[in-house]
Design an enzyme around this catalytic site. Structure first.
Site, PDB file in Angstrom:
ATOM      1  N   HIS A   1       0.834  -1.212   0.000  1.00 12.72           N
ATOM      2  CA  HIS A   1       0.000   0.000   0.000  1.00 12.72           C
ATOM      3  C   HIS A   1       0.864   1.256   0.000  1.00 12.72           C
ATOM      4  O   HIS A   1       0.442   2.302   0.482  1.00 12.72           O
ATOM      5  CB  HIS A   1      -0.938   0.054   1.216  1.00 12.72           C
ATOM      6  CG  HIS A   1      -1.639  -1.241   1.496  1.00 12.72           C
ATOM      7  ND1 HIS A   1      -2.883  -1.544   1.002  1.00 12.72           N
ATOM      8  CD2 HIS A   1      -1.239  -2.333   2.195  1.00 12.72           C
ATOM      9  CE1 HIS A   1      -3.231  -2.757   1.402  1.00 12.72           C
ATOM     10  NE2 HIS A   1      -2.244  -3.269   2.114  1.00 12.72           N
TER      11      HIS A   1
ATOM     12  N   SER B   1      12.796  22.063 -17.982  1.00 12.07           N
ATOM     13  CA  SER B   1      11.556  22.826 -18.097  1.00 12.07           C
ATOM     14  C   SER B   1      11.825  24.069 -18.922  1.00 12.07           C
ATOM     15  O   SER B   1      12.918  24.623 -18.892  1.00 12.07           O
ATOM     16  CB  SER B   1      11.079  23.202 -16.695  1.00 12.07           C
ATOM     17  OG  SER B   1      10.295  24.368 -16.731  1.00 12.07           O
TER      18      SER B   1
ATOM     19  N   LYS C   1      14.819  22.605 -13.218  1.00 12.71           N
ATOM     20  CA  LYS C   1      14.146  21.299 -13.307  1.00 12.71           C
ATOM     21  C   LYS C   1      14.961  20.220 -13.992  1.00 12.71           C
ATOM     22  O   LYS C   1      15.646  20.444 -14.964  1.00 12.71           O
ATOM     23  CB  LYS C   1      12.807  21.434 -14.043  1.00 12.71           C
ATOM     24  CG  LYS C   1      11.706  22.125 -13.271  1.00 12.71           C
ATOM     25  CD  LYS C   1      11.430  21.517 -11.900  1.00 12.71           C
ATOM     26  CE  LYS C   1      10.849  20.133 -11.952  1.00 12.71           C
ATOM     27  NZ  LYS C   1       9.453  20.139 -12.347  1.00 12.71           N
TER      28      LYS C   1
ATOM     29  N   GLU D   1       8.397   8.717 -17.576  1.00 12.48           N
ATOM     30  CA  GLU D   1       6.955   9.005 -17.530  1.00 12.48           C
ATOM     31  C   GLU D   1       6.276   8.559 -18.822  1.00 12.48           C
ATOM     32  O   GLU D   1       5.137   8.087 -18.819  1.00 12.48           O
ATOM     33  CB  GLU D   1       6.715  10.507 -17.344  1.00 12.48           C
ATOM     34  CG  GLU D   1       7.189  11.047 -16.007  1.00 12.48           C
ATOM     35  CD  GLU D   1       7.095  12.564 -15.991  1.00 12.48           C
ATOM     36  OE1 GLU D   1       8.096  13.228 -16.313  1.00 12.48           O
ATOM     37  OE2 GLU D   1       6.006  13.082 -15.689  1.00 12.48           O
TER      38      GLU D   1
END
Ligand code: ARG
Length: 457
Positions: free
Chosen positions: A155, A276, A282, A289
């Site tokens: 979890h 970014s 960044k 992803e």
């Protein structure tokens, strides 16, 4: 537009219709397989006396020439000839008049079924190879960090300490099953449909098993309608891709989380990150992803294929042409994502100090205490209850489990003795969890030793 097969029509094809039915964009990758199949077919025709040996040789040389032209980028498929089959045949007849005999005892229906099977067989090989590369990298990283521990979670909550290698090897095993799915998919698709012709076979004396042998396929079809009318192998390959992508997306999600500052377990190298357009600081894991996201496309391909095939009438239907796009997309995406994950696991840096630090949450050792009591003869349920009370005691006082004294432990169960305190160390916990397949040090070491060259099969 369509420059042939229109003798029975009184009108030329509508240009929009011609473009609509053409499959040349998808078919480009099928050129080498179409040619391979045609060479085997020509050989069979000559063996059966349906064409002369000279005609066979002229056809074979012509086809080899077309292949070389394609490889050099000089043979491109023209939508005016609908598909790969008509394009190759048209070019062949420009090279040799014998080309006009190649379509003897053959249909585009069995041809396309063959091309797709040959392509899918090669793709299974390529994907299995790429899976093995990723497995090897996971195995090497597991080896490299054999001693490093980390919080195991359920979890996403801290559960029990585990070896980092145990986590990496979990993925290794999942990938072994993926590879075996592609292998079993390959076994079923490894059949030649050539000779089924349009749907019913032919009155000409052909030898389909000869063609199958020429193509190194396991055998020839046994029912001509099934051979041209089914694409279950396309679904199987795509489903295997979908399950692979489930696994890759799960790994990707872990890498995205583990590289976030809140975790800090791993760091992706600069060359695998993107920045970014507005925030100069960044360092984003976009590649990973996108692996996570691209799984969606492959799942969509499964739905598209099932919806295309559902309730089709028996025999060839043009609908079957629409199985190419989703299957190709699923395989391309899977190969691309395997490569991305291999790069990531090969190059990421493991933050050993951070993992050590977070692993020292002694609350994760509660089960070790309960198992201690079991060894002292306490029923597991009572042991669970006693340790549950201990954990509540700790939570209420915001106290680390490892800081409790023996006296405090004994207040909850008198079976605790001095050696119980030795268990309150994550390294001890990990070392002792030595049941078969567990995270125990010996188990992991044994598994790592067994990996070399085995790929988990
Ligand atoms: N291009 C078709 C396909 O990809 C094969 C041609 C079959 N056409 C036909 N009219 N029977 O499935």
């Amino acid at each position: 537009m369509a420059k042939n097969l229109r003798e029975r029509f009184s009108k030329a094809i509508d240009p929009y219709n011609a473009e609509f039915v053409a499959s040349v964009r998808e078919d480009d990758r099928l050129v080498p397989f179409d040619i391979q199949g045609s060479i085997a077919h020509a050989k069979m025709l000559a063996q059966q006396g349906l064409i002369s040996h000279d005609e066979r040789d002229a056809i074979t040389h012509g086809l080899q020439k077309i292949l070389a032209e394609w490889q050099a980028g000089k043979f491109t498929l023209d939508p005016a000839y609908e598909d790969v089959h008509m394009n190759v045949e048209h070019r062949l007849t420009q090279i040799t008049p014998a080309g006009a005999k190649l379509h003897t005892a053959r249909s585009r229906n069995d041809q396309v079924a063959l091309d797709l099977r040959l392509w899918a067989a090669q793709e299974c090989d390529a994907i299995i190879g790429a899976i093995r590369t990723l497995q090897d990298i996971l195995g090497a990283r597991a080896q490299q960090h054999e001693k490093v521990i980390m919080p195991g979670v359920t979890h996403l909550q801290h559960a029990q300490p585990i070896h980092v290698a145990h986590a990496l090897l979990a993925w290794y095993d999942a990938l072994a099953r993926d590879a075996s799915r592609f292998a079993s998919c390959w076994e079923r698709l490894n059949v030649s449909p050539l000779g089924a012709c349009a749907l019913a076979g032919t009155s000409l004396p052909i030898d389909p098993p000869f063609v199958a042998r020429e193509l190194s396929l396991a055998g020839a079809f046994s029912n001509s309608l099934d051979a041209v009318g089914d694409r279950d192998f396309c679904v199987e390959l795509t489903v295997a891709c979908a399950l692979l992508m489930v696994h890759l997306s799960q790994m990707a999600e872990m890498l995205v989380l583990w590289s976030a500052p809140e975790f800090g377990y791993v760091e992706l190298p600069d060359e695998l990150c993107t920045s970014s357009s507005i925030m100069p600081q960044k360092k984003n894991p976009d590649m990973i992803e996108l692996v996570r996201a691209k799984a969606g496309r492959v799942f969509g391909a499964v739905s598209e294929l099932l919806a295309t095939l559902k309730a089709l009438p028996l025999g060839y239907n043009r609908d079957l042409q629409m199985t190419k796009g989703p299957m190709f997309a699923a395989a391309d995406t899977s190969l691309g994502c395997l490569r991305a994950m291999s790069l990531a696991f090969e190059k990421l840096e493991v933050n050993v100090a951070r993992l050590e630090q977070v692993s020292h949450n002694s609350q994760m050792l509660a089960t070790d205490l309960a198992e201690y009591l079991v060894r002292k003869g306490v029923a597991f349920r009572s042991a669970h209850a006693a340790v549950g009370q201990i954990m509540r005691h700790c939570a209420e006082r915001r106290q680390e489990l490892a800081r409790l004294s023996l006296k405090e432990l004994r207040r909850f169960n008198p079976a605790f003795e001095k050696d119980a305190l030795d268990l309150l160390d994550p390294r001890v916990s990990v070392a002792r969890r030595n049941s078969p397949g567990g995270t125990g040090t010996d188990q992991v070491r044994k598994r790592l030793a067994g990996l070399r060259g085995a790929h988990g099969e």
